[in-house]
Design a protein around this motif. Structure first.
Motif, mmCIF file in Angstrom:
data_model
loop_
_atom_site.group_PDB
_atom_site.id
_atom_site.type_symbol
_atom_site.label_atom_id
_atom_site.label_comp_id
_atom_site.label_asym_id
_atom_site.label_seq_id
_atom_site.Cartn_x
_atom_site.Cartn_y
_atom_site.Cartn_z
ATOM 1 N N PRO A 1 17.892 -14.244 -18.246
ATOM 2 C CA PRO A 1 19.007 -14.046 -18.033
ATOM 3 C C PRO A 1 19.741 -13.592 -19.419
ATOM 4 O O PRO A 1 20.687 -12.804 -19.646
ATOM 5 N N ASP A 2 19.469 -14.440 -20.381
ATOM 6 C CA ASP A 2 20.058 -14.434 -21.890
ATOM 7 C C ASP A 2 19.261 -13.614 -22.805
ATOM 8 O O ASP A 2 19.748 -13.600 -24.099
ATOM 9 N N GLU A 3 18.159 -12.827 -22.446
ATOM 10 C CA GLU A 3 17.381 -11.990 -23.382
ATOM 11 C C GLU A 3 17.610 -10.646 -23.166
ATOM 12 O O GLU A 3 18.216 -10.003 -22.395
ATOM 13 N N ASP B 1 22.832 -11.963 -18.166
ATOM 14 C CA ASP B 1 23.938 -12.445 -18.724
ATOM 15 C C ASP B 1 24.547 -11.570 -19.994
ATOM 16 O O ASP B 1 25.423 -12.124 -20.718
ATOM 17 N N VAL B 2 23.657 -10.588 -20.320
ATOM 18 C CA VAL B 2 23.960 -9.948 -21.606
ATOM 19 C C VAL B 2 25.204 -8.775 -21.356
ATOM 20 O O VAL B 2 24.933 -8.183 -20.293
ATOM 21 N N ASP B 3 25.703 -8.630 -22.168
ATOM 22 C CA ASP B 3 27.003 -7.539 -22.294
ATOM 23 C C ASP B 3 26.111 -6.305 -22.079
ATOM 24 O O ASP B 3 25.429 -5.774 -22.798
ATOM 25 N N GLY C 1 15.043 -17.438 -30.526
ATOM 26 C CA GLY C 1 16.087 -18.284 -29.687
ATOM 27 C C GLY C 1 16.080 -19.844 -29.770
ATOM 28 O O GLY C 1 15.125 -20.293 -30.400
ATOM 29 N N ARG D 1 21.180 -23.418 -27.695
ATOM 30 C CA ARG D 1 22.556 -22.916 -27.833
ATOM 31 C C ARG D 1 23.546 -24.192 -27.391
ATOM 32 O O ARG D 1 24.637 -24.104 -27.313
ATOM 33 N N HIS E 1 16.151 -13.912 -27.513
ATOM 34 C CA HIS E 1 17.351 -14.224 -26.865
ATOM 35 C C HIS E 1 18.445 -13.309 -27.734
ATOM 36 O O HIS E 1 18.425 -13.138 -28.768
ATOM 37 N N GLN E 2 19.578 -13.247 -26.971
ATOM 38 C CA GLN E 2 20.639 -12.122 -27.324
ATOM 39 C C GLN E 2 21.143 -12.450 -28.834
ATOM 40 O O GLN E 2 21.400 -11.567 -29.578
ATOM 41 N N ASP E 3 21.514 -13.947 -29.105
ATOM 42 C CA ASP E 3 22.020 -14.350 -30.125
ATOM 43 C C ASP E 3 21.243 -13.886 -31.507
ATOM 44 O O ASP E 3 21.906 -13.692 -32.588
#
Ligand SMILES: NC(=O)c1ccc[n+]([C@@H]2O[C@H](COP(=O)([O-])OP(=O)(O)OC[C@H]3O[C@@H](n4cnc5c(N)ncnc54)[C@H](OP(=O)(O)O)[C@@H]3O)[C@@H](O)[C@H]2O)c1
Ligand SMILES: [Zn+2]
Ligand SMILES: [Zn+2]
Length: 334
Positions: A28-30, A75-77, A92, A95, A129-131
């Motif tokens: 979801p967050d990748e 969950d990524v824009d 990653g 968080r 991970h997106q961050d």
């Protein structure tokens, strides 16, 4: 599952070969990056040299990635699709621990490295991970920007996080992949900069990178009480007494090179001179974004030799010999 192409080995320094692997789609967050290029850091060598269990997947190094986002988790824009981004050593963190929540993500106990236990950037695609996938600002050349993602941000950390004053005298020991960026950054930071090298043949280039002077490492004992900050990128055993003696009162030795032997430091000079020893592992996503815009604004760029990814074994062999000015970038497609 997605099939990707990687350049990996079976550990113990064996040659890399081109292989296919399957990886799960982004969580979801990748995000999944299509790798455009990836720098070769000295830390990759240590990773490729580790012995590997017979049933382990191949080791795929590479953590100075420039790539394009080609798939995203739920969950990524969606706006991130197609974005040109960089990815460094960390892929990653959790968080939600106190370190992540206070912006000190490199201290997160459950951090995931881009290259440990998962395939890194010497590949057609890499997941993170997106961050930790940082948008590349305009003004940076994507074909040479990769080394900023590890080498660059690693040497930015001692300047930025310690709030080094522009009146400081900064010495950079080891003008290689990390060091040539440290010289440029410290100069742009406003500091007086000395490049400390074992290679007299690099002197003119070190000056052209922005150093005010060049010092031979073997003659460091002539510079007692001089440096407010030493950024040591060398991983060799040094004449530590001479290194410490070259610090000015209140100075700091910031060790970045992963020296395999113990570092014997005498306490008395530290007590008497109010000296400090620090170390750090890469830096945070926020600092990476700061570094990228700082480099774009100041025209700081890695000096790279670009080779096709299929020439990765040549690059590794030449880096082992120190035969690179100053970073190899392996260009895709893998
Ligand atoms: N802390 C972190 O987060 C982090 C991140 C990335 C890398 N690292 C580590 O940082 C170190 C440097 O990485 P790199 O990619 O910059 O490596 P590199 O490109 O190979 O540069 C290392 C430099 O060390 C100097 N050197 C070579 N032989 C030496 C000797 N006998 N004595 C003293 N210095 C010598 C050389 O500079 P001169 O020719 O100028 O002497 C060389 O260019 C490695 O240990 C790497 O694993 C740490
Ligand atoms: Zn690195
Ligand atoms: Zn955490």
């Amino acid at each position: 599952m997605t099939t990707i192409t990687v350049w990996g080995n079976r550990g113990s320094g064996s040659p890399l070969s081109r292989q296919e692997l399957t990886i799960a789609p982004p969580g979801p967050d990748e995000v999944l990056l299509e790798v455009l290029s990836c720098g070769l850091c000295h830390s990759d060598l240590g990773h490729l040299d580790e012995p590997l269990a017979a049933d382990a997947p191949p080791v795929v190094a590479g953590h100075e990635v420039i790539g394009r986002v080609v798939a995203i988790g739920s969950d990524v824009d969606p706006a991130r699709h197609g974005q040109l981004c960089g990815l460094g050593f960390i892929a990653g963190t959790c968080r939600h621990c106190s370190y992540c929540l206070s912006g000190r993500q490199t201290l997160c106990a459950s951090f995931e490295s881009t290259i440990l236990g998962r395939p890194g950037g010497f590949a057609s695609h890499v997941k993170a991970h997106q961050d930790w996938v940082i948008p590349l600002p305009g003004g940076l050349d994507p074909s040479s920007a990769g080394p900023l993602l590890c080498a660059g941000v690693t040497v930015f950390e001692p300047l930025f996080s310690a709030g080094v004053s522009p009146t400081a005298h900064v010495a950079v020991i080891g003008v290689g992949g990390l060091g040539h960026l440290a010289v440029q950054l410290a100069r742009a930071w406003g500091c007086e900069v000395t490049g400390v090298t074992t290679s007299s043949s690099k002197s003119a280039e070190i000056l052209s990178l922005g150093a005010h002077q060049v010092q031979l490492l073997s003659e460091l004992n002539q510079r007692q009480g001089t440096y407010d900050l030493i950024i040591n990128t060398s991983d060799h055993a040094l004449d530590w007494d001479a290194v410490v003696a070259s610090l000015a009162p209140g100075g700091c030795l910031h060790q970045l090179g992963l020296c395999a032997t113990p570092i014997p430091l005498r306490l008395f000079p530290f007590v008497k001179g109010n000296l400090s020893f620090r170390s750090s592992l890469t830096s945070t996503p926020a600092n990476t974004a700061r570094l990228l815009s700082f480099c774009a604004r100041h025209g700081i760029r890695p000096l790279v030799e670009v080779l096709p990814m299929a020439a990765i074994n040549t690059a590794i062999e030449r880096l082992r010999r120190g035969d690179v000015r100053y970073r190899f970038v392996l260009q895709g497609p893998a």
